[in-house]
Scaffold this motif. Structure first.
Motif, PDB file in Angstrom:
ATOM      1  N   SER A 142      63.466  39.171  52.266  1.00  0.00           N
ATOM      2  CA  SER A 142      64.091  38.596  51.089  1.00  0.00           C
ATOM      3  C   SER A 142      63.357  37.349  50.588  1.00  0.00           C
ATOM      4  CB  SER A 142      65.555  38.264  51.371  1.00  0.00           C
ATOM      5  OG  SER A 142      65.647  37.220  52.302  1.00  0.00           O
ATOM      6  N   ALA A 143      62.302  36.938  51.250  1.00  0.00           N
ATOM      7  CA  ALA A 143      61.560  35.754  50.837  1.00  0.00           C
ATOM      8  C   ALA A 143      60.519  36.111  49.783  1.00  0.00           C
ATOM      9  CB  ALA A 143      60.886  35.109  52.037  1.00  0.00           C
ATOM     10  N   SER A 181      58.535  16.378  50.820  1.00  0.00           N
ATOM     11  CA  SER A 181      59.805  15.763  51.185  1.00  0.00           C
ATOM     12  C   SER A 181      60.876  15.921  50.106  1.00  0.00           C
ATOM     13  CB  SER A 181      59.610  14.281  51.525  1.00  0.00           C
ATOM     14  OG  SER A 181      59.148  13.576  50.401  1.00  0.00           O
ATOM     15  N   ASN A 182      60.485  16.218  48.876  1.00  0.00           N
ATOM     16  CA  ASN A 182      61.469  16.397  47.809  1.00  0.00           C
ATOM     17  C   ASN A 182      61.752  17.862  47.493  1.00  0.00           C
ATOM     18  OD1 ASN A 182      62.247  13.651  46.539  1.00  0.00           O
ATOM     19  ND2 ASN A 182      60.052  13.494  46.951  1.00  0.00           N
ATOM     20  N   ILE A 183      60.741  18.686  47.479  1.00  0.00           N
ATOM     21  CA  ILE A 183      60.913  20.086  47.104  1.00  0.00           C
ATOM     22  C   ILE A 183      61.657  20.858  48.193  1.00  0.00           C
ATOM     23  CG2 ILE A 183      59.695  22.202  46.414  1.00  0.00           C
ATOM     24  CD1 ILE A 183      59.706  19.815  44.367  1.00  0.00           C
ATOM     25  N   LYS A 185      62.013  27.895  52.332  1.00  0.00           N
ATOM     26  CA  LYS A 185      61.770  28.149  53.739  1.00  0.00           C
ATOM     27  C   LYS A 185      60.519  27.438  54.235  1.00  0.00           C
ATOM     28  CE  LYS A 185      63.885  32.716  53.912  1.00  0.00           C
ATOM     29  NZ  LYS A 185      64.541  32.827  55.172  1.00  0.00           N
ATOM     30  N   LYS A 186      59.515  27.315  53.363  1.00  0.00           N
ATOM     31  CA  LYS A 186      58.240  26.746  53.795  1.00  0.00           C
ATOM     32  C   LYS A 186      57.496  26.206  52.584  1.00  0.00           C
ATOM     33  CE  LYS A 186      54.108  28.294  56.292  1.00  0.00           C
ATOM     34  NZ  LYS A 186      53.465  29.472  56.872  1.00  0.00           N
ATOM     35  N   TYR A 200      60.338  30.971  49.495  1.00  0.00           N
ATOM     36  CA  TYR A 200      61.749  30.701  49.218  1.00  0.00           C
ATOM     37  C   TYR A 200      62.517  32.003  49.073  1.00  0.00           C
ATOM     38  CZ  TYR A 200      60.727  32.026  44.409  1.00  0.00           C
ATOM     39  OH  TYR A 200      60.360  32.721  43.292  1.00  0.00           O
ATOM     40  N   GLU A 201      63.832  31.881  49.081  1.00  0.00           N
ATOM     41  CA  GLU A 201      64.720  33.025  48.881  1.00  0.00           C
ATOM     42  C   GLU A 201      65.057  33.122  47.394  1.00  0.00           C
ATOM     43  OE1 GLU A 201      68.087  33.494  51.567  1.00  0.00           O
ATOM     44  OE2 GLU A 201      67.149  31.991  52.860  1.00  0.00           O
TER      45      GLU A 201
END
Length: 99
Positions: free
Chosen positions: A24-25, A47-49, A56-57, A71-72
């Motif tokens: 699902s990523a 650190s913000n995103i 996820k990474k 991301y999902e």
């Protein structure tokens, strides 16, 4: 014997659920304006995103001028990342595939 069968079923279910999460990523690769030029730029982005839902990474490359985000898609989309980068002073553009 019942405990063993239960544990095996639980293990199989766990592996299956993990595999589904991986499928699902989605991956988004962008460039930033202004360009990243140092470790502090990378740190600011990471650190913000990371607070965008479903991230996820995050990988950054100053030399390649790219930010790669796994991301999902069910939790966030491209526009969410556009807004998140704007909040920290960056504009983003998707990297075109070289295929």
């Amino acid at each position: 014997m019942k405990k063993f069968i239960f544990l095996m079923a639980l293990a199989i279910a766990s592996v299956s659920a993990s595999a589904q999460r991986t499928k699902s990523a989605d991956t988004l690769q962008v460039t930033t304006t202004p360009q990243m030029h140092c470790a502090n730029c990378e740190k600011k982005i990471k650190s913000n995103i990371r607070f965008v839902k479903g991230v996820k990474k995050i990988e950054t490359s100053v030399s390649g001028q790219t930010v790669t985000i796994v991301y999902e898609p069910s939790k966030s989309g491209y526009e969410d990342f556009v807004k998140a980068f704007q909040k920290i002073g960056y504009k983003i553009e998707k990297v075109k595939d070289e295929k």
